[in-house]
Structures are given as C-alpha cells and as structure tokens.
Write a protein that holds these residues in place. Structure first.
Motif, PDB file in Angstrom:
ATOM      1  N   LEU A  10       0.842  -1.192   0.000  1.00  0.00           N
ATOM      2  CA  LEU A  10       0.000   0.000   0.000  1.00  0.00           C
ATOM      3  C   LEU A  10       0.874   1.237   0.000  1.00  0.00           C
ATOM      4  O   LEU A  10       1.931   1.254   0.627  1.00  0.00           O
ATOM      5  CB  LEU A  10      -0.858   0.045   1.275  1.00  0.00           C
ATOM      6  CG  LEU A  10      -1.781  -1.141   1.549  1.00  0.00           C
ATOM      7  CD1 LEU A  10      -2.363  -1.029   2.963  1.00  0.00           C
ATOM      8  CD2 LEU A  10      -2.902  -1.171   0.518  1.00  0.00           C
ATOM      9  N   VAL A  11       0.381   2.281  -0.669  1.00  0.00           N
ATOM     10  CA  VAL A  11       0.975   3.597  -0.471  1.00  0.00           C
ATOM     11  C   VAL A  11       0.569   4.059   0.926  1.00  0.00           C
ATOM     12  O   VAL A  11      -0.620   4.014   1.270  1.00  0.00           O
ATOM     13  CB  VAL A  11       0.476   4.598  -1.532  1.00  0.00           C
ATOM     14  CG1 VAL A  11       0.896   6.016  -1.176  1.00  0.00           C
ATOM     15  CG2 VAL A  11       1.006   4.223  -2.906  1.00  0.00           C
ATOM     16  N   TYR A  12       1.530   4.502   1.719  1.00  0.00           N
ATOM     17  CA  TYR A  12       1.210   4.930   3.084  1.00  0.00           C
ATOM     18  C   TYR A  12       0.401   6.222   3.066  1.00  0.00           C
ATOM     19  O   TYR A  12       0.792   7.194   2.428  1.00  0.00           O
ATOM     20  CB  TYR A  12       2.479   5.162   3.921  1.00  0.00           C
ATOM     21  CG  TYR A  12       2.127   5.844   5.227  1.00  0.00           C
ATOM     22  CD1 TYR A  12       1.484   5.131   6.232  1.00  0.00           C
ATOM     23  CD2 TYR A  12       2.337   7.204   5.420  1.00  0.00           C
ATOM     24  CE1 TYR A  12       1.078   5.749   7.395  1.00  0.00           C
ATOM     25  CE2 TYR A  12       1.942   7.839   6.580  1.00  0.00           C
ATOM     26  CZ  TYR A  12       1.310   7.101   7.565  1.00  0.00           C
ATOM     27  OH  TYR A  12       0.895   7.730   8.716  1.00  0.00           O
ATOM     28  N   GLY A  15      -3.897   6.810   8.670  1.00  0.00           N
ATOM     29  CA  GLY A  15      -5.146   6.068   8.818  1.00  0.00           C
ATOM     30  C   GLY A  15      -4.988   4.603   8.461  1.00  0.00           C
ATOM     31  O   GLY A  15      -5.789   3.763   8.873  1.00  0.00           O
ATOM     32  N   LEU A  16      -3.940   4.267   7.698  1.00  0.00           N
ATOM     33  CA  LEU A  16      -3.727   2.863   7.311  1.00  0.00           C
ATOM     34  C   LEU A  16      -2.851   2.111   8.316  1.00  0.00           C
ATOM     35  O   LEU A  16      -2.527   0.941   8.086  1.00  0.00           O
ATOM     36  CB  LEU A  16      -3.071   2.783   5.921  1.00  0.00           C
ATOM     37  CG  LEU A  16      -3.916   3.207   4.724  1.00  0.00           C
ATOM     38  CD1 LEU A  16      -3.129   3.016   3.428  1.00  0.00           C
ATOM     39  CD2 LEU A  16      -5.230   2.436   4.659  1.00  0.00           C
ATOM     40  N   GLU A  17      -2.479   2.761   9.407  1.00  0.00           N
ATOM     41  CA  GLU A  17      -1.529   2.147  10.350  1.00  0.00           C
ATOM     42  C   GLU A  17      -1.925   0.741  10.793  1.00  0.00           C
ATOM     43  O   GLU A  17      -1.073  -0.153  10.830  1.00  0.00           O
ATOM     44  CB  GLU A  17      -1.341   3.058  11.585  1.00  0.00           C
ATOM     45  CG  GLU A  17      -0.605   4.354  11.314  1.00  0.00           C
ATOM     46  CD  GLU A  17      -1.494   5.438  10.726  1.00  0.00           C
ATOM     47  OE1 GLU A  17      -2.708   5.202  10.595  1.00  0.00           O
ATOM     48  OE2 GLU A  17      -0.976   6.513  10.394  1.00  0.00           O
ATOM     49  N   PRO A  18      -3.224   0.494  11.122  1.00  0.00           N
ATOM     50  CA  PRO A  18      -3.557  -0.872  11.579  1.00  0.00           C
ATOM     51  C   PRO A  18      -3.211  -1.951  10.563  1.00  0.00           C
ATOM     52  O   PRO A  18      -2.872  -3.074  10.926  1.00  0.00           O
ATOM     53  CB  PRO A  18      -5.070  -0.797  11.824  1.00  0.00           C
ATOM     54  CG  PRO A  18      -5.330   0.636  12.101  1.00  0.00           C
ATOM     55  CD  PRO A  18      -4.379   1.399  11.219  1.00  0.00           C
ATOM     56  N   LEU A  19      -3.291  -1.623   9.278  1.00  0.00           N
ATOM     57  CA  LEU A  19      -2.967  -2.636   8.265  1.00  0.00           C
ATOM     58  C   LEU A  19      -1.461  -2.892   8.209  1.00  0.00           C
ATOM     59  O   LEU A  19      -1.025  -4.028   7.992  1.00  0.00           O
ATOM     60  CB  LEU A  19      -3.483  -2.204   6.888  1.00  0.00           C
ATOM     61  CG  LEU A  19      -5.007  -2.131   6.755  1.00  0.00           C
ATOM     62  CD1 LEU A  19      -5.402  -1.621   5.375  1.00  0.00           C
ATOM     63  CD2 LEU A  19      -5.634  -3.490   6.999  1.00  0.00           C
ATOM     64  N   GLU A 260      -3.473   2.141  -4.162  1.00  0.00           N
ATOM     65  CA  GLU A 260      -3.460   3.548  -3.752  1.00  0.00           C
ATOM     66  C   GLU A 260      -4.881   4.022  -3.430  1.00  0.00           C
ATOM     67  O   GLU A 260      -5.818   3.710  -4.165  1.00  0.00           O
ATOM     68  CB  GLU A 260      -2.978   4.444  -4.891  1.00  0.00           C
ATOM     69  CG  GLU A 260      -1.641   4.101  -5.485  1.00  0.00           C
ATOM     70  CD  GLU A 260      -1.338   5.017  -6.665  1.00  0.00           C
ATOM     71  OE1 GLU A 260      -0.557   5.949  -6.467  1.00  0.00           O
ATOM     72  OE2 GLU A 260      -1.886   4.810  -7.757  1.00  0.00           O
ATOM     73  N   ILE A 261      -4.991   4.817  -2.370  1.00  0.00           N
ATOM     74  CA  ILE A 261      -6.261   5.488  -2.063  1.00  0.00           C
ATOM     75  C   ILE A 261      -5.932   6.852  -1.477  1.00  0.00           C
ATOM     76  O   ILE A 261      -4.944   6.994  -0.725  1.00  0.00           O
ATOM     77  CB  ILE A 261      -7.147   4.644  -1.105  1.00  0.00           C
ATOM     78  CG1 ILE A 261      -8.511   5.324  -0.896  1.00  0.00           C
ATOM     79  CG2 ILE A 261      -6.458   4.380   0.226  1.00  0.00           C
ATOM     80  CD1 ILE A 261      -9.548   4.427  -0.216  1.00  0.00           C
TER      81      ILE A 261
END
Lengths: 486, 81
Positions: A10-12, A15-19, A260-261
């Motif tokens: 994933l692009v960091y 909010g994506l920290e848990p993943l 990417e999101i």
C-alpha cells in the motif's frame, strides 16, 4: 535489470496504520510518497525537510519499502529543483528503499514572460521524439543522483491525442529504453486513458517492454461528467483486475503490486475495503511468472500513428498547455486553439481548482468556514475564482495556504473574527512545521469561537475580552494504535 | 486519531487584563462532527498525494456548510410556526 520480488503493498497514508501493524503481515510493501510529509521552509538554503523521526518509525515496520515521488515529476523538459534531491536521498536511505519512482509528466513551466510557474496538476509531456529526448534528460538528471534503481510511472492523460503524437505505449517504450529505467505501470491510469478515448490497454501493453515493468499500481476511480477520473477513490474496477490477471504472468521482473487510495476517501471505503484490495492483490501476485512463453502476448490492432509536426518542441508544448490551464487568454495560435477546444482542458482547470482548495482547507478550515458562512454562495465562488486566476498554484499545501491568506488579508473584508481566526490558523502551520509554540491574540474567548465554527454556525456578538492564546504543537499518534486487524 | 481540543486556562494570567489560554495547533472541534474525514498533521503541509484525479476535501467541507445552513434555516422556519 532484475528487481527483488517484494510482494503486495500500500501507499502509506495516515489512517492505514492498523494494516501495516497487523501481525499477519498481509501488507508486504510500504510505499512512501516522501514529499507528502515534507516540511517546507522557503527562507532556508535547503527548503525541503523530511520528518526524520517519523521516517525511522516507518523503517521499523516489517514491510519492505519503496519510495514514490509525487512532487518533482520527470516527464518534462525542465529539470526539477535540484534541492529536492538530498531529502529524497535521505528518505530512500532512511527507509532502505528497494527502488524509487516518479511520474512521467510535468508540473512546471514558464508564463508568457518567461517566469517559472507551477501547474498544480500533472500534465502530459509532448509525445514526440523531441519530448522523448527531453524526458530522458530529465530522468537521467534525477536518477543519476539517487542510490537505487529508478522507474517512471505511466500517467493519466485526459487530453485528446494531438495530430502527429506518438501513441502512449510507443512514447513510454522510447523513454524507458533510452533512459534505461524501469516502468511503474499504473493499470488504472492506462484503463482510464482507454475509457477517455486514448489508446486501448491492449495496444499500450503490446508496445511497452514488459521486462521493464517493476511495479504495478492499482486504484479505484469514478465517473465525472464525460470522463473517468484517476481518483484513487476505492474499489479497483473489475476490468482493471482482469487486465492485471492477463498481464502479470508475463512480467519477469515484477517486484511489487501496490494499491493507492486518497486520504479523503478512506473513511468511506474503510480499512476493510483496503484489506479486500490487499487480498485481491495477493491473488494477482500468485499469477506471477506463470506464463510459458516470454514473448509479449498483447496485440496492437490500432492504426499506427504517423509522426507529424516535429517543429513542436517540448518547451513550447509545456508552455502552451500550462497557459491553457492557468492563463487561458495568453496565446492565440493554432495549438492553443486546439487545446482550448478540448473539453479535457476545462476539466483539468476544475480539478486543479479543487486540488488547490482542498490543500487550503486542510490548513485554513475555520477561516474558509467563516467565509462560507458569511458570504452568499455566489460571492464565495467569485472570491475563489478570482484567487485561482490571480495566484498560480503551488505544490506545497503550506504555500498555497499562505498565498490564500495573503489574498484574503488584502481584501480587508468586514467579517467579524475572520482575521484573528486566519492569524491563528496561519500561525498554527508554523507551529506544526517546527514544533515551536507561538502566541496569537483574540478579541474573544477562542474556545467558544472555534467551537461555534466547529458546529458550522456563524459566531455573532461574542463577549469581548483580550485573550492571548498559546498555540501548542500537536502530538502525532500514528503507529501507536493497539487496534489491530486480524 | 484523537487530538486534544481542550483549552486550558492559565490562572496566573488572571492577574492581568489579558486572558492567557492554550489551544492546539490542530483544532479538531469540527472534525468530531464531520465523521467523513480523517485528518493528520503529518501530511497537512506537504505535496498532495496525487495531482491527476479528484480531491474531494473541499467538496466535503462545502456540503457540510450547506447542510448546516439548511438545518439552521429549517429550525428558524419551525420557530416561526
């Protein structure tokens, strides 16, 4: 060149920290866009600064790392500001990134007087032999100075093809072969280009050297008027997944598949949605190197484009396309008329305006809110339109916000509390940038004022008193969460 | 992500006419109400993530204001009845 197979990632974004912290390490690669996290100090010899402590925290995560530039693309004739190289190198080295990439587009040009301007939007380079030469010079100027292999990303192009230009695939192939670099193949971009009337995915894939594809980007998009936008907004469209399934077996040097999101879409799409995308990418990754033959299996059935007016130089193309986005009345030649008649130019102007306002909103939310609550919609829209034509864009949100604040100050509007809220938010940007507390005055209780604005209400006749508010630096809590996805 | 939003009163400041308070650099008063967005100071000042698509942060804000204005308007209508 062989790349190490890293896996799916994933692009960091915040909010994506848990993943990234999930114990199953389903996310194998973290791709960082370093310029998103840079601090900008215009008065220093080296104006760009990494958040080094945060980079070290990223490095400590179990994922392999790659670095993907988003601020200094390499597709145009202008060599990007060389001062961006040292912090880019620092990010690459701190993360121990396997490779780095940038976009095969341009975002800088000059105005009619020859002054440098930023376009605020990624614009397509001139797809002619002279454009290939220019892009290669720019790529080599950057890639020679970084310590890892370098790839260029295939862009979205909303414009109609112009007479005599090379196909997107032929242009990409010529650039990467001449510059001797890798391809970051954004399949959603290529598919969007086909949907928007450019070259088909099949024809594009038939023309590029598949052994140079080191990385694939996947993302979601959305319909906007007559166009499909590269919005990074959620689910990967089914046809894009199907193209990846067909393509991946034929990529001998594929090193990563990355989703990417944009942060603004994450609350709607959710971590579960991102996790679904990760699972889809694992299915795709398992198809890697399964093809028996090594020849490119894709066929180009489209008519060959003939090379046309080679007198058009990349510098002229970049200047006239930029002018159509920023200063539409500056030129009246044939190319400018052609561009002006392309509905994509109006689309880009509108999207550009939204990018600029979104960058401002992220820093000056309360000031904008006070403006919107105080002015009627037509007046606010006029103000925004006037700002956008009177000030050129800037790639850094901090600069765009400063320019907007300066514009608002000059208007000297009679809106109660506007200038003290603006002063607070502008000062807060400095506090965030260097971590040093600062003090600002208020003529009323700032907590009450900000709470009223927070509710979306207009503050009216609050009790007057002299306040001195010390703005304290924030504590960023990324990667400290205990809530893990299982 | 939660940020402190409380404003602490500096009691020593009561000795003068100026009230001294502290406020956070990232006031999150509004975001508690706007559940649709995630905000972080990490990426607040730098380059945008992607500059070839559709950034909706401004649209979200505009919609929030329109909704709130309508709410206030409808409450006023109710009070008139």
């Amino acid at each position: 060149m062989k790349t190490e197979p890293l896996g799916v990632g994933l692009v960091y974004i915040p909010g994506l920290e848990p993943l990234f912290e999930s114990p199953d390490v389903a996310v194998q690669v973290l791709e960082l866009e370093p310029q998103v996290l840079w601090r900008y100090f215009p008065n220093r010899d080296q104006p760009y600064e990494n958040q080094l402590e945060f980079l070290k925290r990223l490095q400590a995560l179990p994922q392999a790392k790659t670095v993907h530039g988003v601020g200094f693309p390499v597709g145009g004739s202008r060599i990007p500001d060389p001062r961006h190289i040292p912090p880019l190198r620092e990010a690459i080295q701190t993360l121990n990134a396997a490779w780095a990439s940038e976009h095969l587009v341009f975002n800088e040009s000059v105005d009619a007087q020859g002054n440098p301007v930023q376009t605020g939007f990624f614009l397509p380079p001139l797809a002619m032999p002279s454009g290939v030469d220019a892009a290669c010079r720019t790529i080599q100027a950057v890639s020679a100075k970084i310590p890892v292999p370098f790839a260029v990303e295939t862009p979205t192009n909303y414009l109609k093809p112009i007479p005599g230009e090379m196909s997107d695939g032929a242009f990409t192939a010529a650039v990467v072969e001449t510059a001797d670099c890798g391809i970051l193949l954004d399949l959603h971009n290529i598919w969007s280009n086909e949907r928007n009337g450019r070259q088909s995915v099949e024809a594009f894939l038939s023309e590029i050297p598949l052994d140079r594809v080191w990385e694939i980007h996947l993302a979601g998009g959305l319909k906007y008027g007559d166009y499909w936008l590269d919005a990074h907004s959620g689910d990967i469209p089914r046809p894009v997944i199907e193209w990846a399934q067909r393509l991946i077996p034929y990529l001998p040097n594929l090193g990563a598949v990355i989703y990417e999101i944009l942060p603004a879409y994450l609350p709607r799409f959710g971590l579960d949605g991102v996790r679904r995308a990760v699972d889809e990418m694992h299915d795709l990754w398992s198809c890697r190197c399964s093809a028996q033959e090594s020849d490119n299996p894709f066929k180009n059935t489209e008519p060959k484009t003939v090379s046309g007016d080679n007198r058009l130089t990349p510098e002229v193309w970049e200047r006239k396309l930029s002018a159509q986005i920023l200063f539409p009345s500056d030129y009246e030649d044939e190319l400018s008329r052609q561009l002006a008649n392309d509905p994509a130019v109006a689309l880009i102007r509108e999207l550009n305006r939204k990018f600029r306002l979104s960058a401002i909103i992220s820093n000056l939310r309360m000031s904008i809110r006070l403006l919107m609550l105080s002015l009627d919609e037509a007046s606010f829209d006029r103000l925004v339109a006037d700002y956008c034509v009177s000030q050129t864009p800037d790639r850094f949100a901090v600069n765009e916000s400063h320019r907007f604040a300066e514009y608002i100050r000059k208007l000297d509007l009679e809106i109660p509390y506007l200038y003290e809220v603006l002063n607070y938010e502008i000062t807060a940007m400095d506090v965030i940038a260097d971590g040093q507390a600062r003090t600002v005055p208020f003529t009323t209780d700032p907590q009450t004022l900000l709470e009223i604005l927070g509710r979306g209400e207009l503050p009216i006749e609050l009790p007057t008193a002299d306040y001195e508010a010390e703005i304290t630096p924030p504590e960023e809590r990324a990667f400290e969460t205990q809530s893990l996805i299982h | 992500m939660e940020y402190p939003t409380a404003i602490a009163l500096d009691k020593d400041a009561l000795r003068s006419n100026v009230v001294r308070v502290t406020i956070p650099a990232k006031a999150m008063f509004d975001l508690k109400k706007m559940q649709k967005i995630t905000e972080s100071v990490l990426d607040q000042l730098g380059c945008g993530n992607c500059h070839s698509g559709h950034d909706i942060r401004f649209d979200i804000e505009k919609q929030f204001i329109v909704d709130e204005k309508l709410k206030v308007h409808s409450q006023m209508e109710l009070m008139r009845r």
